[in-house]
Design a protein around this motif. Structure first.
Motif, mmCIF file in Angstrom:
data_model
loop_
_atom_site.group_PDB
_atom_site.id
_atom_site.type_symbol
_atom_site.label_atom_id
_atom_site.label_comp_id
_atom_site.label_asym_id
_atom_site.label_seq_id
_atom_site.Cartn_x
_atom_site.Cartn_y
_atom_site.Cartn_z
ATOM 1 N N ILE A 2 18.612 8.727 -1.642
ATOM 2 C CA ILE A 2 18.730 8.653 -0.147
ATOM 3 C C ILE A 2 20.096 7.475 -1.537
ATOM 4 O O ILE A 2 20.218 7.698 -2.520
ATOM 5 C CB ILE A 2 18.342 7.260 -0.548
ATOM 6 C CG1 ILE A 2 17.838 6.658 -2.104
ATOM 7 C CG2 ILE A 2 16.537 7.883 0.382
ATOM 8 C CD1 ILE A 2 16.658 5.101 -1.872
ATOM 9 N N VAL A 3 20.935 7.232 -0.649
ATOM 10 C CA VAL A 3 22.568 6.050 -1.239
ATOM 11 C C VAL A 3 22.086 5.189 -0.793
ATOM 12 O O VAL A 3 21.549 4.487 0.385
ATOM 13 C CB VAL A 3 23.675 6.785 0.084
ATOM 14 C CG1 VAL A 3 24.901 6.230 -0.539
ATOM 15 C CG2 VAL A 3 23.799 7.974 -0.053
ATOM 16 N N LYS A 4 22.228 3.913 -1.584
ATOM 17 C CA LYS A 4 21.828 2.508 -2.124
ATOM 18 C C LYS A 4 23.510 1.898 -2.911
ATOM 19 O O LYS A 4 23.587 2.502 -3.253
ATOM 20 C CB LYS A 4 20.951 1.794 -2.235
ATOM 21 C CG LYS A 4 20.547 2.208 -3.354
ATOM 22 C CD LYS A 4 18.683 2.242 -3.329
ATOM 23 C CE LYS A 4 18.408 2.215 -4.917
ATOM 24 N NZ LYS A 4 17.300 1.506 -4.759
ATOM 25 N N GLU A 5 23.383 1.034 -2.971
ATOM 26 C CA GLU A 5 24.360 -0.311 -3.779
ATOM 27 C C GLU A 5 23.283 -0.014 -5.160
ATOM 28 O O GLU A 5 22.126 0.083 -5.139
ATOM 29 C CB GLU A 5 24.058 -1.504 -3.291
ATOM 30 C CG GLU A 5 25.508 -2.145 -4.337
ATOM 31 C CD GLU A 5 26.465 -2.324 -3.969
ATOM 32 O OE1 GLU A 5 27.736 -2.214 -4.251
ATOM 33 O OE2 GLU A 5 26.847 -1.714 -2.908
ATOM 34 N N SER A 6 24.603 0.901 -6.283
ATOM 35 C CA SER A 6 23.842 0.651 -7.570
ATOM 36 C C SER A 6 23.906 -0.671 -8.126
ATOM 37 O O SER A 6 24.727 -1.816 -8.186
ATOM 38 C CB SER A 6 24.937 1.500 -8.141
ATOM 39 O OG SER A 6 24.764 1.292 -9.623
ATOM 40 N N MET A 7 22.873 -1.018 -9.237
ATOM 41 C CA MET A 7 22.245 -2.152 -9.684
ATOM 42 C C MET A 7 23.281 -2.681 -11.003
ATOM 43 O O MET A 7 23.032 -3.482 -11.525
ATOM 44 C CB MET A 7 21.121 -2.049 -10.543
ATOM 45 C CG MET A 7 20.320 -1.750 -9.074
ATOM 46 S SD MET A 7 18.696 -1.897 -10.382
ATOM 47 C CE MET A 7 18.066 -3.774 -11.004
ATOM 48 N N ILE A 8 24.569 -1.465 -11.355
ATOM 49 C CA ILE A 8 25.865 -1.343 -12.412
ATOM 50 C C ILE A 8 26.608 -1.925 -11.454
ATOM 51 O O ILE A 8 26.848 -1.641 -10.407
ATOM 52 C CB ILE A 8 26.170 0.457 -12.608
ATOM 53 C CG1 ILE A 8 25.076 0.832 -13.063
ATOM 54 C CG2 ILE A 8 27.105 -0.151 -13.568
ATOM 55 C CD1 ILE A 8 25.229 2.091 -13.734
ATOM 56 N N SER A 9 27.173 -3.095 -12.093
ATOM 57 C CA SER A 9 28.161 -3.819 -11.496
ATOM 58 C C SER A 9 29.666 -3.288 -11.140
ATOM 59 O O SER A 9 30.330 -3.016 -12.023
ATOM 60 C CB SER A 9 28.344 -5.416 -12.748
ATOM 61 O OG SER A 9 29.400 -6.135 -11.680
ATOM 62 N N GLY A 10 29.712 -3.813 -10.141
ATOM 63 C CA GLY A 10 31.020 -2.977 -9.785
ATOM 64 C C GLY A 10 31.115 -1.603 -9.951
ATOM 65 O O GLY A 10 31.918 -0.581 -9.159
ATOM 66 N N ALA A 11 29.902 -0.624 -9.782
ATOM 67 C CA ALA A 11 30.083 0.430 -9.485
ATOM 68 C C ALA A 11 30.273 0.945 -8.076
ATOM 69 O O ALA A 11 29.791 2.326 -8.165
ATOM 70 C CB ALA A 11 28.702 1.036 -10.067
ATOM 71 N N GLY A 12 29.518 0.435 -7.385
ATOM 72 C CA GLY A 12 29.342 0.431 -5.498
ATOM 73 C C GLY A 12 28.816 1.506 -5.004
ATOM 74 O O GLY A 12 27.428 1.544 -5.770
ATOM 75 N N LEU A 13 28.316 2.253 -4.035
ATOM 76 C CA LEU A 13 27.186 3.459 -3.713
ATOM 77 C C LEU A 13 27.016 4.236 -5.239
ATOM 78 O O LEU A 13 27.998 4.879 -5.808
ATOM 79 C CB LEU A 13 27.589 3.821 -2.998
ATOM 80 C CG LEU A 13 27.372 2.823 -1.163
ATOM 81 C CD1 LEU A 13 27.837 3.424 -0.034
ATOM 82 C CD2 LEU A 13 26.872 2.028 -1.321
ATOM 83 N N GLY A 14 25.370 4.925 -4.688
ATOM 84 C CA GLY A 14 25.205 5.439 -5.998
ATOM 85 C C GLY A 14 23.929 6.275 -4.907
ATOM 86 O O GLY A 14 23.954 6.157 -4.199
#
Length: 72
Positions: A2-14
């Motif tokens: 799945i594609v979703k927001e990363s939990m890494i700050s400022g990383a965007g989608l992952g």
């Protein structure tokens, strides 16, 4: 996957696995410029661990920043 927001700050989608992925599973192509030196901006970089003809490890980087693949 799945594609979703990363939990890494400022990383965007992952992309994230939703189930176990076996070793050596082909996940598709990652387009970009291949280099043996790490790009300054690693936002869209895939790191590949390889072995040379002497079985020594080395790293290649695929920089997908601003890269548009050829459409066949």
């Amino acid at each position: 996957m799945i594609v979703k927001e990363s939990m890494i700050s400022g990383a965007g989608l992952g992309t994230f696995a939703t189930q176990f992925i076996s070793k050596n599973t082909d996940l598709g192509k990652y387009y970009g410029r291949i280099s043996k030196t790490q790009p300054e901006d690693i936002t869209y970089v895939c790191v590949i661990l390889k072995k040379d003809e002497y079985m020594e490890n080395y790293i290649e980087f695929i920089d997908g920043t601003d890269f548009t693949p050829l459409h066949i």
